[in-house]
Every structure is written in structure tokens, then in C-alpha cells.
Design a protein around this motif. Structure first.
Motif, mmCIF file in Angstrom:
data_model
loop_
_atom_site.group_PDB
_atom_site.id
_atom_site.type_symbol
_atom_site.label_atom_id
_atom_site.label_comp_id
_atom_site.label_asym_id
_atom_site.label_seq_id
_atom_site.Cartn_x
_atom_site.Cartn_y
_atom_site.Cartn_z
ATOM 1 N N PRO A 27 34.812 43.305 47.140
ATOM 2 C CA PRO A 27 34.670 41.940 46.615
ATOM 3 C C PRO A 27 33.856 41.860 45.338
ATOM 4 C CG PRO A 27 33.275 42.265 48.544
ATOM 5 C CD PRO A 27 34.151 43.469 48.444
ATOM 6 N N SER A 28 32.951 42.820 45.093
ATOM 7 C CA SER A 28 32.072 42.718 43.930
ATOM 8 C C SER A 28 32.519 43.605 42.775
ATOM 9 C CB SER A 28 30.639 43.076 44.320
ATOM 10 O OG SER A 28 30.568 44.415 44.763
ATOM 11 N N ARG A 29 33.622 44.346 42.954
ATOM 12 C CA ARG A 29 34.081 45.230 41.881
ATOM 13 C C ARG A 29 35.065 44.508 40.983
ATOM 14 N NH1 ARG A 29 35.877 50.784 44.625
ATOM 15 N NH2 ARG A 29 36.316 51.266 42.444
ATOM 16 N N LEU A 30 35.140 44.957 39.735
ATOM 17 C CA LEU A 30 36.073 44.357 38.795
ATOM 18 C C LEU A 30 37.506 44.598 39.237
ATOM 19 C CD1 LEU A 30 34.649 45.140 35.230
ATOM 20 C CD2 LEU A 30 34.748 42.933 36.379
ATOM 21 N N LYS A 31 38.333 43.567 39.129
ATOM 22 C CA LYS A 31 39.764 43.664 39.363
ATOM 23 C C LYS A 31 40.461 43.194 38.103
ATOM 24 C CE LYS A 31 38.917 41.321 43.106
ATOM 25 N NZ LYS A 31 37.576 41.752 43.492
ATOM 26 N N ALA A 32 41.617 43.736 37.811
ATOM 27 C CA ALA A 32 42.322 43.426 36.573
ATOM 28 C C ALA A 32 43.720 42.898 36.869
ATOM 29 C CB ALA A 32 42.412 44.664 35.693
ATOM 30 N N LEU A 33 44.044 41.759 36.267
ATOM 31 C CA LEU A 33 45.399 41.216 36.326
ATOM 32 C C LEU A 33 46.096 41.619 35.035
ATOM 33 C CD1 LEU A 33 44.711 37.589 37.665
ATOM 34 C CD2 LEU A 33 44.890 39.737 38.936
ATOM 35 N N VAL A 34 47.065 42.509 35.140
ATOM 36 C CA VAL A 34 47.729 43.059 33.960
ATOM 37 C C VAL A 34 49.226 42.745 34.001
ATOM 38 C CG1 VAL A 34 46.042 44.946 33.889
ATOM 39 C CG2 VAL A 34 48.245 45.304 35.016
ATOM 40 N N ASN A 35 49.824 42.783 32.804
ATOM 41 C CA ASN A 35 51.272 42.627 32.653
ATOM 42 C C ASN A 35 51.760 41.256 33.145
ATOM 43 O OD1 ASN A 35 53.822 43.452 31.817
ATOM 44 N ND2 ASN A 35 54.301 44.449 33.767
ATOM 45 N N TYR A 36 50.971 40.223 32.880
ATOM 46 C CA TYR A 36 51.388 38.842 33.131
ATOM 47 C C TYR A 36 51.686 38.147 31.805
ATOM 48 C CZ TYR A 36 49.884 38.918 38.036
ATOM 49 O OH TYR A 36 49.754 39.190 39.371
ATOM 50 N N LEU A 53 40.123 39.881 33.766
ATOM 51 C CA LEU A 53 39.248 40.630 34.660
ATOM 52 C C LEU A 53 38.561 39.657 35.613
ATOM 53 C CD1 LEU A 53 37.531 43.164 32.208
ATOM 54 C CD2 LEU A 53 39.602 43.480 33.570
ATOM 55 N N LEU A 54 38.569 40.002 36.902
ATOM 56 C CA LEU A 54 37.968 39.155 37.930
ATOM 57 C C LEU A 54 36.821 39.887 38.605
ATOM 58 C CD1 LEU A 54 41.208 37.910 39.769
ATOM 59 C CD2 LEU A 54 40.153 37.000 37.688
ATOM 60 N N LYS A 55 35.832 39.101 39.051
ATOM 61 C CA LYS A 55 34.722 39.661 39.822
ATOM 62 C C LYS A 55 34.170 38.557 40.729
ATOM 63 C CE LYS A 55 30.464 42.362 39.366
ATOM 64 N NZ LYS A 55 29.488 42.989 38.425
ATOM 65 N N GLY A 57 35.567 36.596 42.755
ATOM 66 C CA GLY A 57 36.356 35.373 42.752
ATOM 67 C C GLY A 57 36.246 34.551 41.484
ATOM 68 N N LYS A 58 35.599 35.101 40.460
ATOM 69 C CA LYS A 58 35.406 34.399 39.191
ATOM 70 C C LYS A 58 36.121 35.142 38.062
ATOM 71 C CE LYS A 58 32.237 31.375 40.733
ATOM 72 N NZ LYS A 58 32.380 29.893 40.635
ATOM 73 N N ILE A 59 36.369 34.418 36.974
ATOM 74 C CA ILE A 59 36.872 35.055 35.765
ATOM 75 C C ILE A 59 35.712 35.804 35.122
ATOM 76 C CG2 ILE A 59 37.896 34.697 33.486
ATOM 77 C CD1 ILE A 59 39.075 32.062 34.614
ATOM 78 N N PHE A 60 35.857 37.122 35.008
ATOM 79 C CA PHE A 60 34.808 37.920 34.380
ATOM 80 C C PHE A 60 35.007 37.955 32.865
ATOM 81 C CE2 PHE A 60 33.116 42.070 32.919
ATOM 82 C CZ PHE A 60 31.785 41.886 33.261
ATOM 83 N N LYS A 61 36.246 38.291 32.456
ATOM 84 C CA LYS A 61 36.556 38.294 31.023
ATOM 85 C C LYS A 61 38.058 38.118 30.829
ATOM 86 C CE LYS A 61 32.865 40.761 28.620
ATOM 87 N NZ LYS A 61 32.526 41.922 27.744
ATOM 88 N N PHE A 62 38.395 37.551 29.685
ATOM 89 C CA PHE A 62 39.784 37.397 29.265
ATOM 90 C C PHE A 62 39.925 38.227 28.000
ATOM 91 C CE2 PHE A 62 43.142 34.496 27.304
ATOM 92 C CZ PHE A 62 44.158 34.947 28.123
ATOM 93 N N ILE A 63 40.603 39.372 28.095
ATOM 94 C CA ILE A 63 40.543 40.371 27.023
ATOM 95 C C ILE A 63 41.941 40.840 26.617
ATOM 96 C CG2 ILE A 63 38.261 41.184 27.733
ATOM 97 C CD1 ILE A 63 39.634 43.527 29.131
ATOM 98 N N ASN A 416 37.434 30.534 30.485
ATOM 99 C CA ASN A 416 36.049 30.897 30.190
ATOM 100 C C ASN A 416 35.495 31.849 31.232
ATOM 101 O OD1 ASN A 416 35.399 29.469 27.800
ATOM 102 N ND2 ASN A 416 35.294 27.554 28.940
ATOM 103 N N SER A 417 34.648 32.760 30.818
ATOM 104 C CA SER A 417 33.962 33.643 31.757
ATOM 105 C C SER A 417 33.116 32.808 32.711
ATOM 106 C CB SER A 417 33.070 34.636 31.008
ATOM 107 O OG SER A 417 33.842 35.472 30.176
ATOM 108 N N GLY A 418 33.172 33.151 33.998
ATOM 109 C CA GLY A 418 32.392 32.447 34.999
ATOM 110 C C GLY A 418 33.146 31.374 35.741
#
Length: 458
Positions: A27-36, A53-55, A57-63, A416-418
Motif C-alpha cells: 500500500p505504501s509503495r509507488l505504483k505506476a499507471l502506464v500506457n493510458y 504515479l500513485l502512493k 491511494g493518492k496521486i504522487f506525480k503526473f510525469i 495535482n500531487s496529493g
């Protein structure tokens, strides 16, 4: 280097729990949504080279894909979208829930299955606060709830003996009611139409003092001599259903009518002959003062047109409704034509609001007749487009603008992050055809994946 050629996607979706195993295990590790294909709703463009990038349950970064090479993420935590569309999830901005009704827990799942991850509940009580908190703590499955305090009305309350909130007829009682509802943890207050004029304005002032939002019907006491700028200004609450707008735009001679007939007179009779110039004036004031309007046009449309009702009765979604609700709806089928004047007035206002580019909030007023939980919000977006709103604006009415209403974002930057990781994954692009909002493949709520069809039957 192409990130997709060097990372093996081994995500497994567990259809028995509707969650990714990776998310539960890490639950606390970064997850990545790719190829969307990402629809940010900043404009009508689709982002094809971005990664979310999610962490926790939140948006960590949009990259960008290039930036993603800098992150070390386990293959099992990379979620491949296979070119499907991803956009912000939806908010239902006007609904009612009944915790004592056992079927309403299932309706929470139905809302979620239609991509709705937040509901503004328009009349609250302690049981609804408990539901809200249970959902927040993961003990109850359903969208996040924003709950109004018990409905506030004057004498006699519009719903008579069924009214279970404060009845306030004196200005000196207003402050304590607002203070009480704020202290009890309600998210906003709801004002109804039998309040005296001075009491209504006192509530708006007290709500500003205690920093709590207000949703309202325009009081009947202001309608015998309607003054546009007195009601529509920077102090205005959000107005619901376009209810009692008729007297401000009617061509008819207005006569003061007392209860019990005032509801039908001001709310229905004076809707039948709107003056186009007066409509423009009201909409101009709404636009100039940034007043939130939740039109709930589907409330009037779905209840008053025989062909719409007959089509809904044949749907699988209608079949899922509980027997008592269906019996109520069907018993009202022949009397729904009384809502035709409001449906017509709603159309006039929506067309003018689309012309003047007014931001609106998408809501329905479930469980009123033929408002199927979840589905009716998509019908509301379709109605907005039918009356001149662009696909982009209709989508924003159920996503970006609710976030602005709750002061969670500035502008249109949902990613937005967070922010909560709440998204819908669609097979088709709703910017091309608004009906594509119903092509839901999965719903992401606080970083967890849900399968809609299974939610409907769980």
C-alpha cells in the motif's frame, strides 16, 4: 529507451475482491499507471505520453515517460492501460440516501460502479455521518460522502410531518442552528423554501461566519416581488434544480399566494411563460457572481416524458432497483406530466447558460422517480450536451467543477500531487461522444481498482 520493452507487466486483477493484489500487498509503495490515454479535462486534448504515479491511494506525480526512467518500480506495481482512456472520476452533486433502507448500501456500490466516487448528500442525519465515516475508514464500500445537515425550513415546513430538521421562523435562532450543524460535523447546510426572507438571509450570513457552505431553494417569501440582484449575488448559496426561478423570468402578472398553494403557484405555474430577456439577465447575474447552479435537469426530464420512462423500465439497471422503489416510481408514471413546465424552463435556462458559458454542477436528485443511481448522472451529462454545452464542459460539471466547489483545486488541474487517486477507465473517448462515459471498463477509487459489473451484483 522504451520503458515498455524493458518492463514486464505481470499485474493480476483479482475479480473476487476487485482490487489489484499489488495494491493490497504494497500500500505504501509507488505504483505506476502506464500506457493510458489520459483525459485531464484542462482542454480537449488527450495525453498519450504521460504516466501517473500513485502512493497510498493518492496521486504522487503526473510525469512524462522520459521522467519515469528515473524511478525504480517493481514490475508487479506497473499497471498497463493497453491504450484505454483514463479521466477523473465523477461526482454526484445532488442525491439523497436513506441509511435505514437496507437497499441503499447496494445503491452505494451502484454509484461506484458508474464511476461516481463522491456524492453530495442533500439532507443528513447522524446515521449518514456514520456512513460517511465508515466509508472513509474502509469499513463500508461506497463513494465518499459529503453530507448536509438536517433540512432547515420554516412554518409550515414544505414536507409537513415528514420534515425532521429544524423549523426556524426567527432570526435570533439562526446562529445556534448553524453553529450546531457545524459542530456536529456536517459538510454544509441545506435551506428550504418556507423560510421567511429575513431568516434566509440570516442563515447565509451565519454560514459565512462559521465557514460552512450553503445549498438552497429560493424561498417562496422572495417570489411575490422578485428582485434579481437581491437573490443572485456574491453572497448566494448554490441553487438546486432551478427551483423557483420561474417568478424571476415570467411574463405573467405575479400575485402573492400564501401556503398551501404557493408551492405549485410559484414553482410550477410561473414557469410556463419565460421571457427570454429576463432569462438572460438572471444568467448574467449567475455568471458575474460565480454562483453555483445544480440544475438536475434529469429530475424533470426522466419523470415527465413517457418515452423516456418506457425506455428506462426496460433496462437492466431498472430491474436491479428494489421493489418498493420501483412501485413508487411506477405509481407516479401518469402524474409526472406535472413536471413538464419545469422541464421546459430547465431547457431554456440550460441553453442560455451554455451560451454564456456558465459553470454548472451535475446532479440528479435520486431517489426521485426514474433516477437510476449512477446511470442518471450520465444522463444529466447527456442533457447538458443536448442543450448546448460542449462535451468538455459537461464532463467538467461532474468532475472538475465539483472539485472547485469543494475548494480542492484551483483552475482545472485535477492531477495535482496529493489528490485522491480517483479515476474512471473508459473504452471510448467521451470528448468525442458524451455517451462514451458509459463505456466504463474499471473504476479507480483511492488507488484501488473496481470492476463495475461485479459491483452491481455484490
Amino acid at each position: 529507451m522504451n520503458i515498455f520493452s524493458c518492463k514486464i507487466i505481470i499485474l493480476i486483477i483479482s475479480f473476487s475482491t476487485f482490487l489489484t493484489k499489488a495494491q493490497e500487498s504494497h500500500p505504501s509503495r509507488l505504483k505506476a499507471l502506464v500506457n493510458y490515454k489520459i483525459i485531464t479535462l484542462k482542454d480537449e486534448q488527450v495525453q498519450k505520453d504521460k504516466i501517473i504515479l500513485l502512493k497510498n491511494g493518492k496521486i504522487f506525480k503526473f510525469i512524462s515517460e522520459k521522467e519515469f526512467d528515473e524511478y525504480q518500480i517493481a514490475d508487479s506495481l506497473i499497471i498497463d492501460g493497453h491504450g484505454q482512456f483514463l479521466m477523473p472520476s465523477f461526482s454526484e452533486m445532488h442525491a439523497h440516501l436513506q441509511p435505514k433502507n437496507p437497499f441503499h448500501k447496494q445503491y452505494l456500490k451502484d454509484f461506484l460502479g458508474y464511476g461516481i466516487t463522491r456524492i453530495r448528500v442533500m439532507a443528513g442525519n447522524e446515521n449518514l455521518l456514520a456512513w460517511r465515516d465508515s466509508i472513509s475508514e474502509g469499513l463500508l464500500m461506497g463513494p465518499e460522502l459529503k453530507v448536509a445537515g438536517p433540512l432547515i425550513d420554516g412554518t409550515p415546513p414544505l414536507w409537513g410531518k415528514a420534515h425532521d430538521g429544524p423549523v426556524v421562523d426567527e432570526v435570533n435562532k439562526v446562529d445556534s442552528v448553524v453553529r450546531m450543524q457545524k459542530s456536529q460535523g456536517y459538510d454544509f447546510i441545506k435551506l428550504y423554501e418556507r423560510l421567511p426572507a429575513d431568516v434566509y438571509f440570516a442563515f447565509l450570513k451565519a454560514a459565512e461566519k462559521y465557514d460552512i457552505k450553503v445549498a438552497a431553494h429560493i424561498p417562496l417569501a422572495l417570489l411575490s416581488k422578485p428582485v434579481i440582484k437581491k437573490v443572485f449575488n456574491k453572497k448566494s448559496p448554490s441553487f438546486e434544480h432551478l427551483k423557483n426561478f420561474g417568478p424571476f423570468v415570467t411574463c405573467s402578472e405575479i400575485q402573492k399566494v400564501e401556503a398551501p398553494d404557493d408551492y405549485n403557484y410559484y414553482g410550477t405555474e410561473l414557469c410556463k411563460d419565460p421571457d427570454a430577456f429576463k432569462v438572460k439577465q438572471v444568467v448574467y447575474q449567475i455568471k458575474a457572481n460565480n454562483i453555483w447552479i445544480c440544475p438536475t435537469s434529469v429530475l424533470w426530464k426522466n419523470s415527465s416524458h413517457k418515452e423516456v420512462i418506457e425506455n428506462l423500465i426496460e433496462t437492466e439497471a431498472f430491474a436491479r432497483m428494489d421493489r418498493a422503489l420501483k412501485n413508487w416510481w411506477l405509481s407516479s408514471k401518469d402524474s409526472g406530466q406535472r413536471n413538464i413546465p419545469m422541464d421546459e424552463l430547465s431547457s431554456v435556462f440550460l441553453e442560455e447558460m451554455a451560451r454564456q458559458k456558465v459553470k454548472v454542477l451535475a446532479g440528479t436528485d435520486f431517489p426521485n422517480p426514474f433516477l437510476i443511481p449512477g446511470l442518471s448522472l450520465h444522463q444529466e451529462m447527456q442533457n447538458l450536451v443536448k442543450h448546448g454545452f460542449s462535451n468538455l464542459e459537461a464532463l467538467r460539471a461532474a468532475t472538475i467543477y465539483p472539485a472547485q466547489y469543494w475548494e480542492e483545486i484551483v483552475g482545472t488541474d485535477y492531477f495535482n500531487s496529493g489528490g485522491d487517486a480517483n479515476f474512471v477507465i473508459l473504452k471510448k473517448n467521451p470528448l468525442k461522444d458524451i455517451r462514451n462515459t458509459l463505456s466504463i471498463e474499471k473504476v479507480i477509487f483511492k488507488g484501488k481498482f473496481f470492476q463495475p459489473k461485479t459491483l452491481f451484483t455484490s
